[in-house]
Design a protein around this motif. Structure first.
Motif, PDB file in Angstrom:
ATOM      1  N   HIS A 117     -12.601 -37.267  13.633  1.00  0.00           N
ATOM      2  CA  HIS A 117     -12.765 -35.874  13.175  1.00  0.00           C
ATOM      3  C   HIS A 117     -11.404 -35.197  12.983  1.00  0.00           C
ATOM      4  O   HIS A 117     -11.164 -34.539  11.973  1.00  0.00           O
ATOM      5  CB  HIS A 117     -13.600 -35.078  14.173  1.00  0.00           C
ATOM      6  N   GLY A 139     -21.381 -31.274  17.239  1.00  0.00           N
ATOM      7  CA  GLY A 139     -22.650 -31.156  17.945  1.00  0.00           C
ATOM      8  C   GLY A 139     -22.515 -31.499  19.428  1.00  0.00           C
ATOM      9  O   GLY A 139     -23.304 -31.060  20.251  1.00  0.00           O
ATOM     10  N   ASP A 169     -27.595 -25.266  16.649  1.00  0.00           N
ATOM     11  CA  ASP A 169     -28.843 -26.007  16.437  1.00  0.00           C
ATOM     12  C   ASP A 169     -29.993 -25.395  17.238  1.00  0.00           C
ATOM     13  O   ASP A 169     -31.122 -25.285  16.762  1.00  0.00           O
ATOM     14  CB  ASP A 169     -28.666 -27.488  16.819  1.00  0.00           C
ATOM     15  N   GLY A 182     -26.807 -25.693  12.045  1.00  0.00           N
ATOM     16  CA  GLY A 182     -25.540 -25.067  11.651  1.00  0.00           C
ATOM     17  C   GLY A 182     -25.531 -24.555  10.220  1.00  0.00           C
ATOM     18  O   GLY A 182     -25.322 -23.359   9.987  1.00  0.00           O
ATOM     19  N   ASP A 186     -25.554 -20.652   8.902  1.00  0.00           N
ATOM     20  CA  ASP A 186     -24.437 -20.294   8.021  1.00  0.00           C
ATOM     21  C   ASP A 186     -24.981 -19.600   6.763  1.00  0.00           C
ATOM     22  O   ASP A 186     -24.524 -18.512   6.364  1.00  0.00           O
ATOM     23  CB  ASP A 186     -23.701 -21.608   7.657  1.00  0.00           C
ATOM     24  N   GLY A 272     -18.234 -30.997  12.756  1.00  0.00           N
ATOM     25  CA  GLY A 272     -19.252 -30.406  11.885  1.00  0.00           C
ATOM     26  C   GLY A 272     -19.205 -28.885  11.786  1.00  0.00           C
ATOM     27  O   GLY A 272     -19.374 -28.314  10.706  1.00  0.00           O
ATOM     28  N   ASN A 276     -18.299 -24.390   8.936  1.00  0.00           N
ATOM     29  CA  ASN A 276     -18.849 -23.024   8.922  1.00  0.00           C
ATOM     30  C   ASN A 276     -17.954 -22.048   8.155  1.00  0.00           C
ATOM     31  O   ASN A 276     -16.765 -21.929   8.431  1.00  0.00           O
ATOM     32  CB  ASN A 276     -19.038 -22.544  10.368  1.00  0.00           C
ATOM     33  N   ASP A 304     -20.029 -35.888  10.019  1.00  0.00           N
ATOM     34  CA  ASP A 304     -19.757 -37.311  10.234  1.00  0.00           C
ATOM     35  C   ASP A 304     -19.634 -38.107   8.929  1.00  0.00           C
ATOM     36  O   ASP A 304     -20.491 -38.015   8.056  1.00  0.00           O
ATOM     37  CB  ASP A 304     -20.855 -37.921  11.114  1.00  0.00           C
TER      38      ASP A 304
HETATM   39  O1  KG4 Z   1     -19.435 -33.597  13.681  1.00  0.00           O
HETATM   40  P1  KG4 Z   1     -20.884 -33.609  13.455  1.00  0.00           P
HETATM   41  O2  KG4 Z   1     -21.394 -33.968  12.073  1.00  0.00           O
HETATM   42  O3  KG4 Z   1     -21.595 -34.564  14.446  1.00  0.00           O
HETATM   43  C1  KG4 Z   1     -21.183 -34.683  15.780  1.00  0.00           C
HETATM   44  O4  KG4 Z   1     -20.220 -35.466  16.014  1.00  0.00           O
HETATM   45  O5  KG4 Z   1     -21.769 -33.965  16.613  1.00  0.00           O
HETATM   46  O6  KG4 Z   1     -21.409 -32.170  13.866  1.00  0.00           O
HETATM   47  C2  KG4 Z   1     -22.736 -31.817  13.747  1.00  0.00           C
HETATM   48  C3  KG4 Z   1     -22.877 -30.370  14.179  1.00  0.00           C
HETATM   49  C4  KG4 Z   1     -24.330 -29.926  14.224  1.00  0.00           C
HETATM   50  O7  KG4 Z   1     -24.531 -29.229  15.439  1.00  0.00           O
HETATM   51  C5  KG4 Z   1     -24.456 -29.011  13.021  1.00  0.00           C
HETATM   52  O8  KG4 Z   1     -25.437 -28.004  13.183  1.00  0.00           O
HETATM   53  C6  KG4 Z   1     -23.061 -28.421  12.942  1.00  0.00           C
HETATM   54  O9  KG4 Z   1     -22.214 -29.515  13.223  1.00  0.00           O
HETATM   55  N1  KG4 Z   1     -22.746 -27.874  11.608  1.00  0.00           N
HETATM   56  C7  KG4 Z   1     -22.476 -26.582  11.388  1.00  0.00           C
HETATM   57  C8  KG4 Z   1     -22.309 -26.425   9.988  1.00  0.00           C
HETATM   58  N2  KG4 Z   1     -22.464 -27.662   9.415  1.00  0.00           N
HETATM   59  C9  KG4 Z   1     -22.720 -28.539  10.429  1.00  0.00           C
HETATM   60  N3  KG4 Z   1     -22.403 -25.525  12.233  1.00  0.00           N
HETATM   61  C10 KG4 Z   1     -22.127 -24.328  11.710  1.00  0.00           C
HETATM   62  N4  KG4 Z   1     -21.966 -24.094  10.384  1.00  0.00           N
HETATM   63  C11 KG4 Z   1     -22.043 -25.111   9.488  1.00  0.00           C
HETATM   64  N5  KG4 Z   1     -21.882 -24.882   8.179  1.00  0.00           N
END
Ligand code: KG4
Ligand code: ZN
Length: 340
Positions: A117, A139, A169, A182, A186, A272, A276, A304
């Protein structure tokens, strides 16, 4: 001589594979999301995720090679996320990458998902001015990290309870918006009033770089219960906007505090939640008033994906930091930690 790396990412619910040349040139980045499968359960079901990865992995890898216009024989190394994440999901990617490394007799590179990341920022800016402060918000994690060079991390603060993405979430779920929450919050927040509901912001001690989001999440749940009991209609957009504003206020305040404490000019966002829009806008605006600049990857490289894993792997390749074929999935790795 250029370096071509095939990377694989299966830590949660995206099956992804990418081909990168020299850690920066993305030849392909195939992401097969399982979101539709997990949506009906309201979240990721680990056993279902591993089963889906198993069905998809060979196709996704082949597609990554095809789109890059290369074959297995053009690869210099194969990289894979081996933790943190869901153990059964990680194992699918790890087994596939080990088979490729063994079959082709090329180096295997084990990549920490959180380092992936962070490294998505190096796809945008390959040579940032170190040291930088990075806010890793996903997440599963909410970490403030001081990065003094490629692969050199110092954890400054972390969440004491829920991760920021987890709170997004959960709030989306209680609002009945669906999964993953998320992006839905948003979007919905755009039409809401972010001052409509007074929600708590947990700063802990004034100079603390730790986070806490469980109080904010509970305050939203309580607000909805009370409105429900009184029969008062709820404006979901106002709830989404007020929640998002409270979460972003704390994330931005603490990230700027970390940058002030460590006297860093550059701030990076990763994970993730870094997709935002309010977070990106707000931190860019407030950092610029302090003479700091903010770097963040495009949204598709925040959530991811295997390209970020390929980028992290490139810096390990340059250091001959290879994993043995006994590499195993490590569900609980933290940033900066490697176990192989
Ligand atoms: O990094 P990621 O894809 O997976 C992990 O490693 O956890 O993060 C996923 C998280 C989820 O909780 C999702 O709701 C959040 O990132 N997320 C966001 C947005 N896009 C994804 N949270 C807020 N605003 C967004 N636009
Ligand atoms: Zn992630």
């Amino acid at each position: 001589m250029s370096v071509t790396i095939l990377s694989v990412e299966t830590s949660c619910d995206e099956t992804s594979s990418a081909v990168l040349v020299d850690g920066i040139n993305i030849k392909s980045n195939i992401i097969s999301s399982q979101v539709d499968v997990h949506r009906k359960f309201g979240g990721v079901v680990p056993e279902v995720a591993s089963r889906k990865h198993l069905e998809l992995i060979n196709h996704v890898i082949q597609e990554a090679l095809d789109e890059a216009g290369i074959g297995f024989n053009n690869l210099d190394a194969v990289a894979v996320t081996y933790g943190p994440g869901l153990v059964g999901a990680l194992l699918v990617g790890v087994a596939a990458a080990k088979a490729i490394a063994f079959g082709l007799d090329i180096p295997l590179i084990g990549v920490n998902h959180l380092e992936g990341h962070v490294s998505a920022n190096f796809l945008v800016e390959p040579q940032p001015e170190f040291p930088v402060i990075c806010l890793v918000v996903s997440g599963g994690h909410t970490d403030l990290v001081l990065i003094s060079g490629y692969g050199r991390y110092e954890l400054l603060g972390a969440t004491r309870d829920d991760a920021a993405g987890e709170a997004f979430d959960k709030v989306a779920r209680v609002l009945g918006l669906g999964y993953p929450g998320g992006p839905l919050i948003d979007n919905m927040a755009l039409s809401g009033n972010d001052m409509a509901i007074d929600l708590p912001r947990a700063y802990l001690a004034a100079d603390s770089l730790d986070f806490s989001f469980s109080g904010l999440k509970t305050a939203v749940i309580n607000y909805l219960h009370r409105a429900n009991q009184k029969g008062v209609p709820v404006n979901k957009a106002d709830v989404a906007a007020s929640f998002q504003r409270a979460a972003v206020d704390v994330l931005v305040d603490k990230t700027l505090l970390a940058a002030q404490k460590c006297r860093t000019k550059t701030i990076m966002l990763a994970g993730g939640v870094a997709a935002n829009r309010l977070l990106r806008q707000e931190i860019t605006y407030r950092a610029s008033r302090e003479g700091r600049r903010v770097i963040y990857p495009p949204p598709v490289l925040c959530t991811d994906n295997a390209a970020m894993i390929g980028c992290a792997a490139y810096y390990k390749y340059l250091q001959n930091d290879f994993a043995p074929l006994t590499l195993n999935a490590m569900p609980n790795l933290s940033l900066g930690e490697d176990r192989y």
